[in-house]
Write a protein that holds these residues in place. Sequence first.
Motif, PDB file in Angstrom:
ATOM      1  N   THR A  92       0.812  -1.212   0.000  1.00 49.28           N
ATOM      2  CA  THR A  92       0.000   0.000   0.000  1.00 49.28           C
ATOM      3  C   THR A  92       0.849   1.268   0.000  1.00 49.28           C
ATOM      4  OG1 THR A  92      -0.127   0.093   2.423  1.00 49.28           O
ATOM      5  CG2 THR A  92      -1.815  -1.201   1.281  1.00 49.28           C
ATOM      6  N   LEU A  93       2.162   1.120  -0.049  1.00 49.52           N
ATOM      7  CA  LEU A  93       3.046   2.276  -0.071  1.00 49.52           C
ATOM      8  C   LEU A  93       3.577   2.502  -1.482  1.00 49.52           C
ATOM      9  CD1 LEU A  93       3.765   0.579   2.838  1.00 49.52           C
ATOM     10  CD2 LEU A  93       4.970   2.724   3.205  1.00 49.52           C
ATOM     11  N   VAL A  94       3.708   3.748  -1.878  1.00 49.28           N
ATOM     12  CA  VAL A  94       4.254   4.075  -3.192  1.00 49.28           C
ATOM     13  C   VAL A  94       5.523   4.899  -3.012  1.00 49.28           C
ATOM     14  CG1 VAL A  94       1.985   4.040  -4.272  1.00 49.28           C
ATOM     15  CG2 VAL A  94       2.896   6.206  -3.419  1.00 49.28           C
ATOM     16  N   LYS A  95       6.341   4.904  -4.035  1.00 47.49           N
ATOM     17  CA  LYS A  95       7.560   5.711  -3.998  1.00 47.49           C
ATOM     18  C   LYS A  95       7.195   7.188  -3.854  1.00 47.49           C
ATOM     19  CE  LYS A  95      10.840   2.816  -6.573  1.00 47.49           C
ATOM     20  NZ  LYS A  95      11.728   2.735  -7.752  1.00 47.49           N
ATOM     21  N   ASP A  96       8.056   7.907  -3.156  1.00 52.48           N
ATOM     22  CA  ASP A  96       7.846   9.336  -2.939  1.00 52.48           C
ATOM     23  C   ASP A  96       8.252  10.125  -4.185  1.00 52.48           C
ATOM     24  OD1 ASP A  96       7.690  11.926  -1.991  1.00 52.48           O
ATOM     25  OD2 ASP A  96       9.637  11.820  -0.972  1.00 52.48           O
ATOM     26  N   PRO A  97       7.275  10.724  -4.899  1.00 45.24           N
ATOM     27  CA  PRO A  97       7.630  11.471  -6.114  1.00 45.24           C
ATOM     28  C   PRO A  97       8.574  12.631  -5.840  1.00 45.24           C
ATOM     29  CG  PRO A  97       5.250  11.103  -5.978  1.00 45.24           C
ATOM     30  CD  PRO A  97       5.821  10.709  -4.649  1.00 45.24           C
ATOM     31  N   GLY A  98       8.439  13.258  -4.671  1.00 39.59           N
ATOM     32  CA  GLY A  98       9.322  14.368  -4.355  1.00 39.59           C
ATOM     33  C   GLY A  98      10.786  13.978  -4.390  1.00 39.59           C
ATOM     34  N   PHE A  99      11.081  12.735  -3.985  1.00 42.23           N
ATOM     35  CA  PHE A  99      12.460  12.242  -4.000  1.00 42.23           C
ATOM     36  C   PHE A  99      12.833  11.725  -5.381  1.00 42.23           C
ATOM     37  CE2 PHE A  99      15.485   8.725  -3.588  1.00 42.23           C
ATOM     38  CZ  PHE A  99      16.512   9.326  -2.876  1.00 42.23           C
ATOM     39  N   TYR A 100      12.047  10.799  -5.912  1.00 44.68           N
ATOM     40  CA  TYR A 100      12.435  10.107  -7.144  1.00 44.68           C
ATOM     41  C   TYR A 100      12.384  11.026  -8.368  1.00 44.68           C
ATOM     42  CZ  TYR A 100      12.714   5.613  -4.835  1.00 44.68           C
ATOM     43  OH  TYR A 100      13.102   4.572  -4.020  1.00 44.68           O
ATOM     44  N   HIS A 101      11.387  11.901  -8.442  1.00 42.68           N
ATOM     45  CA  HIS A 101      11.268  12.742  -9.631  1.00 42.68           C
ATOM     46  C   HIS A 101      12.304  13.858  -9.660  1.00 42.68           C
ATOM     47  CE1 HIS A 101       6.863  11.449 -10.605  1.00 42.68           C
ATOM     48  NE2 HIS A 101       7.761  10.492 -10.794  1.00 42.68           N
ATOM     49  N   SER A 102      12.976  14.058  -8.548  1.00 44.04           N
ATOM     50  CA  SER A 102      14.088  15.020  -8.556  1.00 44.04           C
ATOM     51  C   SER A 102      15.419  14.297  -8.694  1.00 44.04           C
ATOM     52  CB  SER A 102      14.061  15.869  -7.283  1.00 44.04           C
ATOM     53  OG  SER A 102      14.124  15.052  -6.125  1.00 44.04           O
ATOM     54  N   MET A 103      15.638  13.286  -7.879  1.00 39.97           N
ATOM     55  CA  MET A 103      16.922  12.588  -7.903  1.00 39.97           C
ATOM     56  C   MET A 103      17.175  11.910  -9.251  1.00 39.97           C
ATOM     57  SD  MET A 103      18.366   9.392  -5.753  1.00 39.97           S
ATOM     58  CE  MET A 103      17.715   8.292  -7.009  1.00 39.97           C
ATOM     59  N   VAL A 104      16.129  11.369  -9.848  1.00 38.46           N
ATOM     60  CA  VAL A 104      16.298  10.696 -11.139  1.00 38.46           C
ATOM     61  C   VAL A 104      15.523  11.437 -12.219  1.00 38.46           C
ATOM     62  CG1 VAL A 104      16.830   8.438 -10.167  1.00 38.46           C
ATOM     63  CG2 VAL A 104      14.445   9.054 -10.559  1.00 38.46           C
ATOM     64  N   ALA A 105      15.597  12.758 -12.164  1.00 39.11           N
ATOM     65  CA  ALA A 105      14.914  13.566 -13.178  1.00 39.11           C
ATOM     66  C   ALA A 105      15.432  13.269 -14.576  1.00 39.11           C
ATOM     67  CB  ALA A 105      15.092  15.055 -12.860  1.00 39.11           C
ATOM     68  N   HIS A 106      16.674  12.805 -14.662  1.00 35.38           N
ATOM     69  CA  HIS A 106      17.274  12.506 -15.971  1.00 35.38           C
ATOM     70  C   HIS A 106      16.804  11.178 -16.537  1.00 35.38           C
ATOM     71  CE1 HIS A 106      19.593  10.426 -13.001  1.00 35.38           C
ATOM     72  NE2 HIS A 106      20.349   9.830 -13.880  1.00 35.38           N
ATOM     73  N   ILE A 107      16.109  10.362 -15.720  1.00 38.84           N
ATOM     74  CA  ILE A 107      15.621   9.054 -16.203  1.00 38.84           C
ATOM     75  C   ILE A 107      14.177   8.841 -15.749  1.00 38.84           C
ATOM     76  CG2 ILE A 107      17.839   7.879 -16.434  1.00 38.84           C
ATOM     77  CD1 ILE A 107      17.367   6.734 -13.585  1.00 38.84           C
ATOM     78  N   ARG A 108      13.375   9.906 -15.818  1.00 40.04           N
ATOM     79  CA  ARG A 108      12.033   9.855 -15.246  1.00 40.04           C
ATOM     80  C   ARG A 108      11.113   8.876 -15.955  1.00 40.04           C
ATOM     81  NH1 ARG A 108       9.183  15.425 -13.485  1.00 40.04           N
ATOM     82  NH2 ARG A 108      11.163  15.525 -12.331  1.00 40.04           N
TER      83      ARG A 108
END
Length: 504
Positions: A92-108
């Motif tokens: 029921t948990l999803v990845k945090d977009p605030g972290f992943y969409h910034s840290m891996v913005a180059h491979i979104r």
Amino acid sequence: MYLLLASLAFSYIGVLMLYRLFFHPLRRYPGPVLAALTEGYELYYNIIVGGGLVNEIEKLHEKYGPAIRVGPNTLHFNYPQAYHDIYTYGSTLVKDPGFYHSMVAHIRQSGFAFCDPQHAKIRRGLMSPLFSRRAVLELDFEQIDKLLAVFSEHYSSPDSSVEMTSAYRSLTTDIITSYCFAECPNTLDIPDFSHPIIRYVEETFQDYWLQRHFPILTSIINNGPQKLVLWLLPKFKGYAGLKSGLERQIDKILDNPDILSSVEHETVYRHLLEPKGQERPSKVALLHEAIVFTAAGSDTVGNASYVGTFYALKNDSIRGRLFEELSEAWPERDTPLRYAALEKLPYLTAFIKETLRFSIGVIHPLPRIVGPTTPEIGGLKLPSGASNLFANQTIVEMSALFMHMNPNVFPDPYIFNPDRWLKGETDEMMHDFVPFSKGSRVCVGLNLAWSELYLIFGNLFRKVNLKLIVDEDTIDDFSPEQRMDYFVVQWRKGYRVSVEKTPV
């Protein structure tokens, strides 16, 4: 007007600070005041200290206890039940977009960056056949023999030595690119293992925290004039070089898809470009997946090989037992021994497990968002977030370091000891053994990684005699003081080896 806007801004910040300290749903959890007030606490340890966040979190747990507040909305844990609730069973948990969409913005557009579990499952389903156990069982990586030949040809004189980080990264880069793309940069052919792609991948990891905290930089790099961008931001030269090389490869395949049917084995491109009953990923998605495989596929196995070799050479008993077991199982060393045979060797298996425990894999905590139906995390019932002006979402996370260095599961955790895997029941250790994570987001390439490690270590310790060079500039141990968190582990010092006469 400007004065009014400034007053409103300062008032909002002041109210936000008071709210986070005294009224926030996580206010009861201990931790530094600055971490409760601002995300800048993480930025400070990631960038200013330089890969220092996980080491700081270790100290915070010693001071505050097993569940600590490390960000305005973030809790970090240090015990196994919490890890498994978040990652192994956390449906029921999803990845945090605030972290992943910034840290891996180059491979979104890669599966790794997908926060939605269903989207990730679909993309994973396209690629997983290439990495099944059946697909890797009979592999025999010719690049390993090539590395050993380079050792023998160029580094066997008494006054020569090998810097093992670059050697292993060259090997794993050639393996992963050959396997995934059927096209290899032949980094092992370059003197001193100095191919530019090796530097590119290393610099890409070193730039992660700039992307994490200043994601606009990635947008500028991807969309601005490249010469100007790299003049202004030279730290991103590595990423730009890696990206442009993979773009050329993908363009060639898209221009002539028949290339995919003429190679010796299936590639990740073929699985992505010929989906069954699903929409084909875009060109950008192909590029993003290629970057992930090149970087992740070379780093995890390369780092593990680097750590394991050090401890085998540091301890004559470990090195001797590996050679003895391999010699008995592999009497004719010029006749290849497959992964299926090597994985039956108990001491080699124990050695690889201990190597993966020490090298960790991804060391940075992987944040997940608590949903309204999320059960307890580590025995705690946590709020999923509040519908208010400040739009809280409770984020939970735990670094794999705290699993692998848990003294209750792994006694004397900072001692490299393969024998721990040969004594009695190991079920609890295996349950908490997470070098490739756990659950639905477990690393898709783990079967390939296992096969690489068996074949690398098997060939290395059967066919080559290496000697560790110890001086003031080399690492004494892979201790916490040497460890840095750049999402994956990086080490402050390295080591070199000399190549001696091969054993009989």
